[in-house]
Enzyme design. Structure first.
Site, PDB file in Angstrom:
ATOM      1  N   LYS A  63      -7.672  -1.966   0.357  1.00 61.63           N
ATOM      2  CA  LYS A  63      -6.564  -2.882   0.040  1.00 61.63           C
ATOM      3  C   LYS A  63      -6.591  -4.076   0.979  1.00 61.63           C
ATOM      4  O   LYS A  63      -6.402  -5.221   0.561  1.00 61.63           O
ATOM      5  CB  LYS A  63      -5.222  -2.125   0.122  1.00 61.63           C
ATOM      6  CG  LYS A  63      -5.060  -1.139  -1.027  1.00 61.63           C
ATOM      7  CD  LYS A  63      -3.954  -0.122  -0.827  1.00 61.63           C
ATOM      8  CE  LYS A  63      -3.976   0.902  -1.947  1.00 61.63           C
ATOM      9  NZ  LYS A  63      -3.012   1.998  -1.767  1.00 61.63           N
ATOM     10  N   GLN A  98       1.514   3.851   2.376  1.00 60.34           N
ATOM     11  CA  GLN A  98       0.439   4.649   1.773  1.00 60.34           C
ATOM     12  C   GLN A  98       0.875   6.115   1.690  1.00 60.34           C
ATOM     13  O   GLN A  98       1.263   6.709   2.696  1.00 60.34           O
ATOM     14  CB  GLN A  98      -0.839   4.504   2.624  1.00 60.34           C
ATOM     15  CG  GLN A  98      -2.051   5.224   2.058  1.00 60.34           C
ATOM     16  CD  GLN A  98      -2.540   4.622   0.747  1.00 60.34           C
ATOM     17  OE1 GLN A  98      -2.585   3.409   0.581  1.00 60.34           O
ATOM     18  NE2 GLN A  98      -2.899   5.482  -0.202  1.00 60.34           N
ATOM     19  N   ASP A 115       4.391  -1.584  -4.967  1.00 61.38           N
ATOM     20  CA  ASP A 115       3.887  -0.352  -5.589  1.00 61.38           C
ATOM     21  C   ASP A 115       4.768   0.084  -6.770  1.00 61.38           C
ATOM     22  O   ASP A 115       4.375   0.940  -7.565  1.00 61.38           O
ATOM     23  CB  ASP A 115       3.859   0.784  -4.552  1.00 61.38           C
ATOM     24  CG  ASP A 115       2.452   1.081  -4.057  1.00 61.38           C
ATOM     25  OD1 ASP A 115       1.486   0.681  -4.734  1.00 61.38           O
ATOM     26  OD2 ASP A 115       2.319   1.722  -2.994  1.00 61.38           O
TER      27      ASP A 115
END
Ligand code: NDP
Length: 302
Positions: free
Chosen positions: A49, A93, A116
């Site tokens: 990422k 994460q 997200d």
């Protein structure tokens, strides 16, 4: 023989467009990525990422916290990032260590920076059809279906898997496109029979080569979301055969990756099929970049 849906090529097309938009809008989108603990797979995803941010001229800020970080410390970091004007997207994460309340931590991220799409506000907006951050993997799956001209209206879609990250949101997106959607899970009875009704079958199970020819209607579109690590030779031989390239890779490198769909068994039945790797995976990161760009643009317009 199925046509392969090339996620890598589509991801490159999407990121090329973002790169051009960054320049033409004069933006510097900023993404903060928080990694808690030492999980090797998570560390790989985080690096990917950050690398993607670098390639697009985004500002990326990485936070590596020790596995025993307290909820108070993590909360304080998230709240600080919520107020940071250089940051337009905050990504925690997953998974995070068990002593941290995952739902509580995700809820602290500002819905306006929740690239997200896991904050309850964005989940709710997706449910009622309002504009929102759509979770990256489901958004990527829809982009791939669009790219290959799959018309969803009135079609039977079956999603195997009901996670908050993939199964449920992708089902919601398919429903928005007027597909008739069935969501399956580990308690579903007669799973292969249900799957064989699908014009569009999405496998998000997390079990290597789980979906075989008994699950697929001839001519169906099959999207394989799974990324599974196989690292023992016995399992590799059972799944892929003694002399297959994947088994060789396990012998040579100690592991291989494969999807939830038994590619060889399904290849001659499906009309469209995603490979693993090179299918859904690259789109997940491309869509994270898209969501971060969209966020930066929205902040700039405020
Ligand atoms: P989860 O483990 O959260 O969910 C798996 C789902 O599969 C659950 O709903 C579970 O049912 C269902 N399931 C498990 N076993 C069976 C079975 N025997 N029959 C029917 N259903 C079953 O996984 P995720 O949704 O997070 O991920 C799914 C896969 O996608 C994984 O391989 C993951 O690595 C991959 N992935 C790939 C991404 C990418 O970018 N390509 C991104 C995210 C995930 P139940 O709810 O009843 O337990």
């Amino acid at each position: 023989m199925a046509v392969l849906m090339d996620g890598k090529a589509l991801a490159a097309k999407i990121t090329d467009k973002i790169r051009a938009d960054v320049v033409s809008f004069g933006l510097r989108p900023g993404l903060a990525v928080i990694l808690v603990g030492e999980d090797p797979a998570s560390a790989v995803y985080v690096r990917m990422k950050e690398k993607a941010c670098g390639k697009l001229g985004f500002f990326s800020s990485g936070f590596r916290l020790s596995a025993d970080v307290s909820e108070d410390e993590l909360s304080a970091l998230i709240l600080r990032l919520n107020d940071d004007p250089d940051i337009h997207g905050i990504l925690l994460q997953l998974p995070i260590p068990g002593h941290l309340d995952e739902k509580k931590m995700l809820s602290l991220i500002s819905p306006d920076k929740d690239v997200d799409g896991f904050h309850p506000v964005n989940v709710g907006r997706l449910m009622v059809g309002d504009e929102c951050f759509v979770p990256c993997t489901p958004r990527g799956i829809l982009a791939l279906l669009d790219e290959y001209g799959v018309d969803l209206k009135g079609k039977r879609a079956v999603v195997v898997g009901r996670s908050n990250i993939v199964g449920k949101p992708v089902a919601m997106l398919l429903l928005q496109r007027h597909a008739t959607v069935t969501i399956c899970h580990s308690r579903t009875r007669n799973l292969p029979d249900v799957c064989r009704e699908a014009d569009v079958l999405i496998a998000a199970v997390g079990r290597p080569y789980f979906v075989d020819e008994g699950f697929v209607k001839p001519g169906a579109t099959v999207v394989d979301v799974g990324v599974n690590r196989v690292d023992d030779e016995e399992t590799a031989i059972r799944l892929f055969g003694k002399e297959s390239p994947k088994t060789m890779k396990v012998r040579e490198k100690g592991y291989t990756l494969c999807g939830d769909v038994n590619f060889d068994a399904v290849e001659n039945m499906a009309e469209l099929l995603t490979p693993v790797p090179g299918g859904v995976g690259p789109l997940t990161i491309a869509m994270l970049m898209q969501n971060t760009f969209d966020s930066a643009k929205a902040f700039a317009e405020k």
